[in-house]
Design a protein around this motif. Sequence first.
Motif, PDB file in Angstrom:
ATOM      1  N   TYR A 141      19.959  50.438  -7.628  1.00  0.00           N
ATOM      2  CA  TYR A 141      19.137  49.423  -8.300  1.00  0.00           C
ATOM      3  C   TYR A 141      18.766  49.979  -9.669  1.00  0.00           C
ATOM      4  N   THR A 142      19.193  49.286 -10.702  1.00  0.00           N
ATOM      5  CA  THR A 142      18.935  49.734 -12.065  1.00  0.00           C
ATOM      6  C   THR A 142      17.858  48.856 -12.684  1.00  0.00           C
ATOM      7  N   PHE A 143      16.750  49.478 -13.071  1.00  0.00           N
ATOM      8  CA  PHE A 143      15.613  48.752 -13.627  1.00  0.00           C
ATOM      9  C   PHE A 143      15.603  48.906 -15.145  1.00  0.00           C
ATOM     10  N   ASN A 144      15.499  47.786 -15.824  1.00  0.00           N
ATOM     11  CA  ASN A 144      15.405  47.758 -17.277  1.00  0.00           C
ATOM     12  C   ASN A 144      13.942  47.585 -17.657  1.00  0.00           C
ATOM     13  N   LEU A 145      13.367  48.623 -18.244  1.00  0.00           N
ATOM     14  CA  LEU A 145      11.922  48.665 -18.482  1.00  0.00           C
ATOM     15  C   LEU A 145      11.549  47.905 -19.743  1.00  0.00           C
ATOM     16  N   ARG A 146      10.285  47.483 -19.789  1.00  0.00           N
ATOM     17  CA  ARG A 146       9.745  46.828 -20.975  1.00  0.00           C
ATOM     18  C   ARG A 146       9.334  47.914 -21.972  1.00  0.00           C
ATOM     19  N   PRO A 147       9.877  47.915 -23.162  1.00  0.00           N
ATOM     20  CA  PRO A 147       9.552  48.965 -24.147  1.00  0.00           C
ATOM     21  C   PRO A 147       8.095  48.974 -24.560  1.00  0.00           C
ATOM     22  N   GLU A 148       7.389  47.854 -24.371  1.00  0.00           N
ATOM     23  CA  GLU A 148       5.991  47.791 -24.811  1.00  0.00           C
ATOM     24  C   GLU A 148       5.017  48.458 -23.848  1.00  0.00           C
ATOM     25  N   ALA A 149       5.493  48.876 -22.677  1.00  0.00           N
ATOM     26  CA  ALA A 149       4.596  49.489 -21.692  1.00  0.00           C
ATOM     27  C   ALA A 149       4.002  50.786 -22.228  1.00  0.00           C
ATOM     28  N   ARG A 150       2.693  50.942 -22.010  1.00  0.00           N
ATOM     29  CA  ARG A 150       1.969  52.115 -22.519  1.00  0.00           C
ATOM     30  C   ARG A 150       0.983  52.640 -21.488  1.00  0.00           C
ATOM     31  N   PHE A 151       0.779  53.948 -21.536  1.00  0.00           N
ATOM     32  CA  PHE A 151      -0.330  54.543 -20.811  1.00  0.00           C
ATOM     33  C   PHE A 151      -1.607  54.330 -21.619  1.00  0.00           C
TER      34      PHE A 151
END
Length: 629
Positions: A141-151
């Motif tokens: 399963y390949t997940f494409n992450l949202r680049p805007e995600a932040r800690f």
Amino acid sequence: MSDVTTPNRRQLLKLSGAAALAGTLPIGAASAWAGVSSAGKPSHGLSVFGDLKYGPDFTHFDYANPDAPKGGTFIFQAPYWYYNQNTLTYNTFNSFILKGDAPPRMELCFDTLMVRAYDEPDAMYGLLAETVEVSEDGNTYTFNLRPEARFHDGSKLTAEDVAFSLMLLKGDGHPQISQNIQELEDAEILDEYRVALHFSGKQSRQLPLLVAGLPIFSKRYYTAYDFKQSTLTSPLSSGPYKVGKHAVGRYVEYHRVENYWGNDLPVLKGQKNFDIIRVDFYRDLQVSFEAFKKGEMTYREEFRSKFWATEYNFPAVQDKRVVKREFPDGRPSGAQGWFINTRREKFKDPRVRRALSYAFDFEWSNKNLFYDLYQRTESFFENSDMKAEGLPGPDELALLEPYRDKLPESAFETAYTQPVSDGSGFDRTLLRQANDLLKEAGYQRQGTELIGPDGQQLTIEFLNNSPAFERIINPFIENLKRLGVNATFRLVDAAQYQSRLNDYDFDICSRRYSLNATLSEAIRTSWGSKAAGTPGTYNIAGISDPVVDALIDKALEADTRAEMVVAARALDRVLRSGHYWVPQWFKPVHNVAVWDMFGHPDVTPRYFFPVEDLWWIDQEKAEKIGKAG
């Protein structure tokens, strides 16, 4: 605890998305993909059997109000039924390991790859992951992450953090997490925002969804801090809330992150509306009720039937500042009961275990203690279509027949139901039947004592951490004493209670297991043989039966929901014929009392009751009762 009590899996359910409580199934073919139209093509969602209610362009979940206002404070008591939580206090903010006691709702602080839709049995949609792709063999399963995600410190959340977190949880996480994700072989970083999860080929349908619902940590943070240690240092996280003010033993506040990166995502639109979610801790249930009456808490789900029936008559109720409401609970109610520790020699014989159930007079208890608010629990899958009823049909028999020589005949007969008493509290007929079963198991009466094959009186200790449960157990104990059993009630503090359950150091204790509508990996830790010998699992009864293990496999290997239901019914028959518990009770509603200052959607999602997520402050109502601001 209370008369409808006992810890359930709500905390882990929130953490694990769709896969909070039950099942498995090998994925080796395209039919095992969930919610993906064809191999390698990105999908916005996953589900166990491929059904998705919401399309890729949905704007919000139907049960959420996209126009809900933000603001205000939601205050409630630490629910005493959270699993693996000491809800009288806390000593760590690390809720993902066995060590220490974390406060409820820490999951509010962490993002996950995907989140559940609570109006579907198991569907999940992307949060950190915008889309997911499934390989042709169903094992990657390949997940494409949202680049805007932040800690919360502004640092980027990347594939490196995802890979690190999932392998950390597999190696060092709480047993309820780590045991369930062992078929996750590797998390491969493909690029900064793309991560591939490789499964063994032996995984269940549910496992990829379970993994997609696990918390994602900052690799940089947990390189500096030891994940395996309990700590009261608030962890760096990326979720919609972060730990705010807190005082150990008194309260903890979760503060909404105003610039939270995911505020406008469809999966969160209309949710996470309170500025502050505050969990208050009370060591005494009466004291907590008095605090609610004074308005120090604004929300209360009532689990004590006596209180619900008789105590909501104080001035704030009379002048309608406090209102009582019932909300439907469409979830499987699961299994709630007194679970018998079969690891102990005196409970090895199922006839002894069955005899104990004849001493509990539910009909008397429901009328005299519970105000007729409850129904009797019979099944491990109560309030669902997975409950076995009547004689097994041909499809169930096909699963059971290969094990006929290993099963009691009762597994092939009408599904076992609990004895119904005359409601007197002292049903002589049932007690005689219990006595006959005990005789068959080698017990004999010597005066007032029931003496076993070992020459010792049968002794039973009911372990609990709340005096509120004593009034319910005492009549049960009195009937056991009439049988010659030396039965006692042992009250311990919450920390000792959880410790003893983790180590299986008890005779009988109360527990509630909440199930999802789709069985997930975790039923192995509830009823599987491996879990019986592992500290800290849900298999507190010590169920270790190769037939149960085989039927768990069948339930989790189902290609359709219909096949899963059939396997669950067969499993239910076998579990019930094993007499591992004395079932208690359930009710298909949430009894809620609130200071009348909240708004909420008109429709309650069927499969969860996420009040803190969906409700909001109604300013006009709040001003009317003097609660504004």
